[in-house]
Write a protein that holds these residues in place. Sequence first.
Motif, short mmCIF file in Angstrom:
data_model
loop_
_atom_site.label_atom_id
_atom_site.label_comp_id
_atom_site.label_asym_id
_atom_site.label_seq_id
_atom_site.Cartn_x
_atom_site.Cartn_y
_atom_site.Cartn_z
N LEU A 1 8.20 1.19 19.46
CA LEU A 1 7.41 2.39 19.73
C LEU A 1 5.93 2.22 19.40
N GLY A 2 5.62 1.39 18.40
CA GLY A 2 4.24 1.29 17.93
C GLY A 2 3.95 2.38 16.92
N TYR A 3 2.69 2.76 16.80
CA TYR A 3 2.30 3.80 15.85
C TYR A 3 1.01 4.44 16.32
N VAL A 4 0.61 5.52 15.67
CA VAL A 4 -0.64 6.22 15.99
C VAL A 4 -1.55 6.22 14.78
N GLY A 5 -2.81 6.53 15.02
CA GLY A 5 -3.77 6.61 13.94
C GLY A 5 -5.03 7.31 14.40
N ALA A 6 -5.95 7.55 13.47
CA ALA A 6 -7.22 8.19 13.83
C ALA A 6 -8.04 7.25 14.71
N PRO A 7 -8.76 7.79 15.70
CA PRO A 7 -9.59 6.93 16.57
C PRO A 7 -10.66 6.21 15.77
N SER A 8 -10.92 4.98 16.12
CA SER A 8 -11.96 4.22 15.47
C SER A 8 -13.31 4.48 16.14
N ARG A 9 -14.36 4.05 15.48
CA ARG A 9 -15.70 4.20 16.04
C ARG A 9 -15.81 3.45 17.37
N VAL B 1 -6.96 14.49 15.09
CA VAL B 1 -6.41 13.91 16.31
C VAL B 1 -5.94 12.49 16.04
N GLN B 2 -4.85 12.10 16.67
CA GLN B 2 -4.31 10.76 16.54
C GLN B 2 -4.06 10.18 17.93
N ILE B 3 -4.30 8.90 18.06
CA ILE B 3 -4.08 8.23 19.34
C ILE B 3 -3.19 7.01 19.13
N GLY B 4 -2.57 6.55 20.21
CA GLY B 4 -1.69 5.41 20.14
C GLY B 4 -2.45 4.13 19.82
N LYS B 5 -1.90 3.34 18.91
CA LYS B 5 -2.54 2.10 18.47
C LYS B 5 -1.78 0.85 18.90
N ASP B 6 -0.49 0.98 19.19
CA ASP B 6 0.30 -0.20 19.52
C ASP B 6 1.49 0.20 20.38
N MET B 7 2.01 -0.77 21.11
CA MET B 7 3.21 -0.66 21.94
C MET B 7 3.22 0.62 22.78
N LEU B 8 4.34 1.32 22.89
CA LEU B 8 4.45 2.44 23.84
C LEU B 8 3.50 3.58 23.50
N GLU C 1 -0.43 6.38 26.36
CA GLU C 1 -1.35 7.36 25.77
C GLU C 1 -1.66 8.50 26.73
N ASN C 2 -1.94 8.21 27.98
CA ASN C 2 -2.31 9.26 28.94
C ASN C 2 -1.19 10.26 29.16
N ARG C 3 0.04 9.82 29.03
CA ARG C 3 1.17 10.73 29.22
C ARG C 3 1.52 11.48 27.94
N LEU C 4 1.32 10.85 26.81
CA LEU C 4 1.75 11.44 25.54
C LEU C 4 0.68 12.29 24.86
N ALA C 5 -0.60 12.11 25.22
CA ALA C 5 -1.70 12.67 24.43
C ALA C 5 -1.72 14.20 24.37
N GLY C 6 -1.46 14.90 25.46
CA GLY C 6 -1.57 16.36 25.46
C GLY C 6 -3.01 16.82 25.56
N LYS C 7 -3.20 18.13 25.55
CA LYS C 7 -4.54 18.71 25.66
C LYS C 7 -4.82 19.59 24.44
N PRO C 8 -6.04 19.50 23.87
CA PRO C 8 -6.34 20.26 22.65
C PRO C 8 -6.43 21.75 22.91
N GLY C 9 -6.12 22.52 21.90
CA GLY C 9 -6.33 23.96 21.96
C GLY C 9 -7.67 24.31 21.32
N ASN D 1 5.40 -8.56 16.77
CA ASN D 1 6.55 -8.16 17.58
C ASN D 1 7.20 -9.43 18.11
N LYS D 2 8.21 -9.91 17.42
CA LYS D 2 8.81 -11.21 17.76
C LYS D 2 9.53 -11.18 19.11
N SER D 3 9.96 -10.01 19.55
CA SER D 3 10.65 -9.91 20.84
C SER D 3 9.73 -10.26 22.00
N LEU D 4 8.43 -9.96 21.86
CA LEU D 4 7.48 -10.19 22.94
C LEU D 4 6.45 -11.25 22.59
#
Length: 612
Positions: free
Chosen positions: A155-163, A179-186, A191-199, A295-298
């Motif tokens: 799955l990877g992980y998320v984190g705060a956007p970097s500079r 806000v958190q964004i995808g940093k690795d793998m899925l 990201e474009n599908r999972l991100a959502g829109k801010p309120g 990620n040893k599988s890939l």
Amino acid sequence: MFFAGLQLGTAGLLAGRLAWLTIAENEKWQLLSESNRLQLSLIPPRRGLILDRRGQLLATNKSQFTVDLIPDRLQDASSVMAKLAAILELDTEDLERLRSDLNLARGHQPVRVASGIAWEDYAAISVHLPELKGVALSRAFVRDYPLGAAGSHLLGYVGAPSREEYEETGDQFLMVPGVQIGKDMLEKTLENRLAGKPGARRVEVTARGKVIRELDIRPDEIGETVTLTVDRDLQTYAARRLGPQSGSVVALDLETGGILAMASMPAYDPNSFSDGISQSEWDMLSQDERVPLRNKSLQGLYPPGSTIKPITALALLEEGVAPQETVVCTGRVRIGGGTFHCWRRSGHGVVDMNRAIAESCDIYFYLMGVRIGMQPIADMARRFGLGARYPDLPVPYQYYGTVPDPEWKQRRYGEPWQVYDTVNATIGQGYLLANPLQLAVMTARLASGRAVAPELLAEQETQAPSLRIDPAHFAIVRQGMSDVVNGRGTATRARLPLADIKLAGKTGTAQVRRITMAERRRGVRSNASLPWRLRDHGLFIGYAPIDRPRYAVAVVIEHGGGSAAAYPIASDVLLHLFDKELAMERLAEHEKDWGGGIEERMARETVAYAAQ
């Protein structure tokens, strides 16, 4: 009259200016006035859910209180950080991290101080908020991974956007506190599908910034829900079954190409990255010789060893070699001026194709491989997915390995192909390299006879076309793979404890160093007395059931000492697909010997590293 005129003129100017401000510029000053008493803030969106093939959660969101610093609002950073440290009990390492992050951040890029804080701490900071200029409190949703380390490399992980990420995109959304964004793998590739829109939230505040009341709120829009081909239970089982070993397990559905499990261990807890990983934990992960961040599988590339022999056998059959033809294996053979050995020092005697596959006779494949040459073997390996990259797979990286041939060697090294290169390649050594996913695809194609391609998204699963290879040739090779497990082959202990289901497979041992003649005389190949990095890799590929193949699996154990480290794991993973209860009983026994599961072992390693 002069002073009266001066007064009238002044009054006229003041009246004109007043009229201009109140009438002509009314809208401008009204908006500025509103902005003085109203505060607009964006609400970080919740990321879309990631589900397995049965609708079980792989990645979700949980609500928690967070504290951030906004650099361009800080007036006295040292004082603010000292007060936060007193309330939140931050240690020296936390404060050093904050100073480092503040130096790297842009003016209004939020820097996470803490997340998941208790309500009491949240309330204490709220009380002191007017004197803590630059501190932003929020109740946000953060990513939660129920599988923990078992799903990190999938799955990877998320984190705060970097500079750098902000400067690359210029997206103001990345500056929203929390806000958190995808940093690795899925998480990254989707990201474009999972991100959502801010309120957005509009509140009335005092001149000192204290909230009086909430005026309006526009809720965030959650990201898209994504369904994977993965089986959550099998993914967890595969990761746990690897135990303390360093390696990978990949399991495929032969009907659709769906990846049922893709586990790589050791791993990390993606929840730690979501919450903000400590420096000591990062040091432990990055300095571990087993490379838990890879990620040893890939990304893991290994000589396939004897798992390539079914492919070599198919190439022989396609080139007209009869399966009943034999060679005599005495344990060694002279080819091209060099001596090449079989893994069995005493030799196998008279060997035909079936026995060569079942008992993994090296001499047979040396002699027959040299007879047909390298090109047919390389072409067959490529037909079965080795050296391939899968562009439709939503992953950020794929190390696709090497399928060598004379043209490749000339292009890469400027040297002609030699007979010893062919000898090495026939048994999966030399320049030949593959990752565990490719080995699983190769196995799926051997079992099904179709060009199975791996898929991770459920909506992309499809039926694969035929490989157009003679069914009689497949039957010969499959019988050899069946005899590996169910006959007198090299993995009889991998048999499934089920009366009506059998598995077929192929063992493999890949050398990571040259075995000296002195070691051969002593009978030493790889053993526990050798340093971990000098031990051979252990591999196994398999599929089940034999009569109607449905699942394929590939296991690679780094420096496991040989295939005996791999085939029990493959057997148990396939068993889980047919009898979960029995597979879990086996796992419980193993974890008892290992001193607990993944989380317990990771906790002990963290404590030991911190103490060191």
